[in-house]
Design a protein around this motif. Sequence first.
Motif, PDB file in Angstrom:
ATOM      1  N   HIS E 185       0.840  -1.192   0.000  1.00  0.00           N
ATOM      2  CA  HIS E 185       0.000   0.000   0.000  1.00  0.00           C
ATOM      3  C   HIS E 185       0.874   1.240   0.000  1.00  0.00           C
ATOM      4  O   HIS E 185       0.370   2.359  -0.021  1.00  0.00           O
ATOM      5  CB  HIS E 185      -0.922   0.015   1.221  1.00  0.00           C
ATOM      6  CG  HIS E 185      -2.046  -0.931   1.090  1.00  0.00           C
ATOM      7  ND1 HIS E 185      -2.955  -0.858   0.069  1.00  0.00           N
ATOM      8  CD2 HIS E 185      -2.433  -1.989   1.848  1.00  0.00           C
ATOM      9  CE1 HIS E 185      -3.850  -1.826   0.197  1.00  0.00           C
ATOM     10  NE2 HIS E 185      -3.546  -2.533   1.272  1.00  0.00           N
ATOM     11  N   ASP E 186       2.178   1.003   0.035  1.00  0.00           N
ATOM     12  CA  ASP E 186       3.106   2.118   0.074  1.00  0.00           C
ATOM     13  C   ASP E 186       3.490   2.432  -1.369  1.00  0.00           C
ATOM     14  O   ASP E 186       4.301   1.754  -1.979  1.00  0.00           O
ATOM     15  CB  ASP E 186       4.320   1.688   0.905  1.00  0.00           C
ATOM     16  CG  ASP E 186       5.375   2.772   0.994  1.00  0.00           C
ATOM     17  OD1 ASP E 186       5.323   3.741   0.213  1.00  0.00           O
ATOM     18  OD2 ASP E 186       6.269   2.622   1.848  1.00  0.00           O
ATOM     19  N   GLY E 188       5.134   4.789  -2.607  1.00  0.00           N
ATOM     20  CA  GLY E 188       6.549   5.136  -2.744  1.00  0.00           C
ATOM     21  C   GLY E 188       7.358   3.872  -2.984  1.00  0.00           C
ATOM     22  O   GLY E 188       8.164   3.785  -3.914  1.00  0.00           O
ATOM     23  N   ARG E 191       6.804   2.513  -6.409  1.00  0.00           N
ATOM     24  CA  ARG E 191       7.562   3.250  -7.432  1.00  0.00           C
ATOM     25  C   ARG E 191       9.027   2.831  -7.422  1.00  0.00           C
ATOM     26  O   ARG E 191       9.644   2.666  -8.461  1.00  0.00           O
ATOM     27  CB  ARG E 191       7.489   4.745  -7.152  1.00  0.00           C
ATOM     28  CG  ARG E 191       6.144   5.353  -7.487  1.00  0.00           C
ATOM     29  CD  ARG E 191       6.278   6.843  -7.745  1.00  0.00           C
ATOM     30  NE  ARG E 191       4.976   7.374  -8.130  1.00  0.00           N
ATOM     31  CZ  ARG E 191       4.077   7.791  -7.245  1.00  0.00           C
ATOM     32  NH1 ARG E 191       4.329   7.786  -5.955  1.00  0.00           N
ATOM     33  NH2 ARG E 191       2.903   8.239  -7.673  1.00  0.00           N
ATOM     34  N   ARG E 192       9.582   2.692  -6.215  1.00  0.00           N
ATOM     35  CA  ARG E 192      11.006   2.354  -6.134  1.00  0.00           C
ATOM     36  C   ARG E 192      11.292   0.955  -6.654  1.00  0.00           C
ATOM     37  O   ARG E 192      12.346   0.688  -7.194  1.00  0.00           O
ATOM     38  CB  ARG E 192      11.486   2.445  -4.676  1.00  0.00           C
ATOM     39  CG  ARG E 192      11.583   3.862  -4.131  1.00  0.00           C
ATOM     40  CD  ARG E 192      12.294   3.904  -2.800  1.00  0.00           C
ATOM     41  NE  ARG E 192      11.634   3.153  -1.754  1.00  0.00           N
ATOM     42  CZ  ARG E 192      10.603   3.596  -1.020  1.00  0.00           C
ATOM     43  NH1 ARG E 192      10.133   4.807  -1.217  1.00  0.00           N
ATOM     44  NH2 ARG E 192      10.062   2.851  -0.101  1.00  0.00           N
TER      45      ARG E 192
END
Lengths: 246, 234, 234, 233, 233
Positions: E185-186, E188, E191-192
């Motif tokens: 759910h992160d 970020g 994306r990483r």
Amino acid sequence: TMRLAVTTSFHNSGLSDVLLPVIKAEIGLEVQLLVVGTGQALRLGRAGDVDAILVHSKAAEDAFVAEGFAPYRREIMYNDFVLIGPAHDPAQLAQATSARDALKRIAAAKAPFISRGDESGTHKKELVLWDAAALEVSAFDPWYKAVGAGMGASLNTASAMGAYILADRASWLNFGNKTGLALLYAGDPALFNQYAYLPVNAVKHPHVNAAVAQALEAWLVSQNAADLINGYSINGERLFSFNAQN
Amino acid sequence: MTDIWAGLEAAFWLIVTLDSDLVEITLRSLQVSVTALVFASLIALPFGTWLAIRRFRYRRTAIAVLNALMGLPPVVVGLIVYLLLSRSGPFGVFGLLFTPTAMIIAQVIIITPLIASITHQAMRELWAEYHDLLISLNTTKRQRIMTLIWDGRRALLTAALAGFGRAIGEVGAIMIVGGNIDHATRVLTTAIALETGKGDFALALGLGFVLIALALAVNILIHSLSRTEQEGRW
Amino acid sequence: MTDIWAGLEAAFWLIVTLDSDLVEITLRSLQVSVTALVFASLIALPFGTWLAIRRFRYRRTAIAVLNALMGLPPVVVGLIVYLLLSRSGPFGVFGLLFTPTAMIIAQVIIITPLIASITHQAMRELWAEYHDLLISLNTTKRQRIMTLIWDGRRALLTAALAGFGRAIGEVGAIMIVGGNIDHATRVLTTAIALETGKGDFALALGLGFVLIALALAVNILIHSLSRTEQEGRW
Amino acid sequence: MSLALSKGVVKRRGKVILGPVDLALNAPDITIILGPNGAGKTTLLRVLHGVERLSSGALTLSKPDAQARQEQAYVFQSPIMLRRTVRANLAYPLELIGTAKPVIAQRVETWAERIGLADALDRHAPRLSGGEKQKLALARALIREPDVLFLDEPCANLDGRSTREIETLLKDAHLRGTQIIMTTHDLGQARRMASDVVFLLGGKVHERGAAGRFFVTPETPEAQAFLNGDIIE
Amino acid sequence: MSLALSKGVVKRRGKVILGPVDLALNAPDITIILGPNGAGKTTLLRVLHGVERLSSGALTLSKPDAQARQEQAYVFQSPIMLRRTVRANLAYPLELIGTAKPVIAQRVETWAERIGLADALDRHAPRLSGGEKQKLALARALIREPDVLFLDEPCANLDGRSTREIETLLKDAHLRGTQIIMTTHDLGQARRMASDVVFLLGGKVHERGAAGRFFVTPETPEAQAFLNGDIIE
Ligand SMILES: Nc1ncnc2c1ncn2[C@@H]1O[C@H](COP(=O)(O)OP(=O)(O)OP(=O)(O)O)[C@@H](O)[C@H]1O
Ligand SMILES: Nc1ncnc2c1ncn2[C@@H]1O[C@H](COP(=O)(O)OP(=O)(O)OP(=O)(O)O)[C@@H](O)[C@H]1O
Ligand SMILES: [Mg+2]
Ligand SMILES: [Mg+2]
């Protein structure tokens, strides 16, 4: 060693505790007692699970012999049945003139009566006695209670209910829970109780240890055994009478 | 071996002919065991649960004692109940000896530790799961016990069924306190003991098979009522 | 009531004088029950666990049957074992009747369903917890069972102790197959039944108290060895 | 309500896992407890709520204990679901305090709506998805309208939108006077919510301060490092 | 290894909770499954791993089933701890496949070190803190050096630094050839990490694409909304 099936009443008398050590000492035979109901003792013999049986129910024993499970029956000793009941004796058994009369008194008073109800030798004797008194057991009301248990358990029940009961003298004398009970009638020849020894037929059951069964029988009918059996008493009262024929 | 067949046959005939004695003692067996089960459960389920949630000094000892009581020999229980209920005993005046009530009392004593012990075992797990939540919600002891019993009811079923099994198959105690009196306190197990003593093994086995069938029927009935397995994991 | 005191007194004297008969039958009781427990556990623990992890068509029925078997009347078990071991039975040639071995066989039959059923109950919870992990790790059936038994060992202790309790207090079956032969197959429970029949309640109770003390000692010993409660939640 | 912990220490198997901690929390704040894994955040929260016993030290509440406990609610790090339906889970805290049935039914509906589980009311709670469980646990805590709310990473398994919604719910509750004490690993969330920050390290309060100041100029290098360890795009 | 799900459907109590889903995943990717709570991410992951049975449809692996399962590992959304020590938990997967004792001991040490639980080796795993459990579960999955790794929100309870460290571990594994399929759910983190994104909605694959494209120009308005629901500072 050998295995001998005996009835509860014989074992409860305590005589076996006297005889077994002597047997062991004199003929070096260790007798293992299986204490069971009469019917069960006969069953054990039929199946060949014991080497001999010692019971007190003549009709059943004769059948056993007739079916070939034992070559013969050998009478060893007798004692007698007694009528036990509440010490205050509501049915006035103490004044009875015979066993029949005693039973009639109980029936008339509708006093609680405990029947073994397990088709043991004692139970069968009781039924014969009611028959002789011309009374029909199946017609009895709730005062007649068939408990379906061994001699000791039935005596316990009688003691707790304050009921009359037919017992063999040996069991009665050896019984530990006499609270409130008393021996009220005895002595009628009809109350005669014969014990017999039946070795299991080795032809039917080849694994049966016939030799030791024979040895035990020989000892049981010996003078030694006679002395021990006749001499066995509790509170000065003699329990058994030796009557084996040689 | 032939006896076993004869026993099955005897069971078969007893059942198809709806033997009236058989019906009577079967119903009495059920009545005594079910009543005993109800009383024992009323004591054992809350008690076992309470033991699972309570931390007190002698908790381990209490649990060991409880487990040991599972081994209470029925004959001894029977004797003690007999002595208490007998005329000369402290409760003699009630005249309970040799009645189904006496048998129920003895059975309650025998099966309560078993039910309580299994309950305790099952409830420990559930309590570990619920502990934090119930403490946080500031529940009373009573509320905790009720919640655990309710949510763990399927596990408690095993406990109760174990107790029922023990009760319906038990003979030593009820023989002493009930007396195996025909038409009054005779139940399946005491009848079996009687027939065994008589040497009528076929009939004894027949009655035994009836008893096993009865236990099976009760179990299957309860299992399908509770649909233990249908609701997935739980 | 006085009888109960007399019983306690009898127990006391039996123990302090280390009555040699008492020691003998007590040891035999222990030997028979512990051996039966070992065999029953070897069967019941894996089986109960297996039942918890397996999903098959008749699973519910199998569980109901297992629960019903907890109600196997000892007398019936005794009878069947008797018929099988009797000289005229199929295993008669081994001459096992009226030996401790026969008693162990009967007890194994009686306590296995009880242990298996409690095991199943306890293992269901643990399996629900472990299910995903063990499936994901591609474990074999055997590995699953071993893992559950190992990690659930404290719960299994209750199962085993229940079985031990049932075994040590049992009388109906071992009376029939053991025959209560003095110095050969007499154990505490059959001795108690014998003394009860003789109307010697004090001695019967005394033996009963010895039996209870024995069960208690075994439980406390095992509890303290396993330190069930010391390791916190588990 | 004000909570004050003085010299609070928690030991496990002889090892100190929390403390000694001196900490006073006051009513209007949203206090966020920050710290790395294993810092003792959960333990501190549990101690403050009273579900964890102190090995030494004392917890003082501004109200009598029994009353205080009744007015607090706690959301555990891994949600504890009663083995019942979602509806029964929501109703449970109200049933405990004897709320009238119709009131319960109505509140349950309201809250199920708010957390988006209105369709799931009759489902078995232990079988919800991870995020759904977390939301249910939160609603179950809020349904009694507590004065003090303890939250242990309440949004760890929630998606972005749910996280926002929950934050709104919490801020609303805060506006109505609920004191909030929570832990989170989501520093974005901490920034959005906190009025007061407690930074834990190795079981001790390493730094304490107003949120505005803490996030901008942490006093200790450890707090600085912790904030940098955060995922900043 | 390549996994292909065709017309995969999972039903619970008659309700479709996943599918029909057609999806092919190939070896070198890091596939991230995104979607709101209850979208079916966990269910999809479980189906791909084979711990959840399909109600209909088929899963095809490029290797024989038994072998494939042996080479996969899965980290569950709520960590499942064996009721044993941390050491025993780490050793368990290796013991199952009969690894030699000294090798086990050495690998356990190595991994405990990597996830920062070297000091906790003899502690009872169920009593670890939330984040510690999650790390342990991850190490336990990696210890067999699987070819395919399924991760269900592996960093939900981790602090910033641990999250970074785990991400590094995962990228290393990926470089050594491990295929990674995870949910988070992160965003970020998504994306990483992602090279490939599957966006689930209501149990169906709503959008699928290369990470580079997906995060910049999602094709569907729902994906757009989901990305906006994210917490962007
Ligand atoms: N029984 C125990 N014995 C030893 N240490 C323990 C015990 N129980 C907990 N701990 C340790 O205490 C520390 C604090 O635990 P706590 O759960 O409070 O951490 P946390 O800050 O909430 O971590 P997380 O962010 O991972 O949830 C952890 O390192 C934990 O492993
Ligand atoms: N037995 C069931 N009956 C009905 N619905 C179910 C059942 N089990 C799961 N579901 C539903 O299926 C949906 C998908 O669940 P899943 O766990 O896959 O969601 P998820 O995407 O992983 O969510 P999260 O982000 O919260 O972990 C959820 O809405 C869940 O409640
Ligand atoms: Mg925590
Ligand atoms: Mg999920």
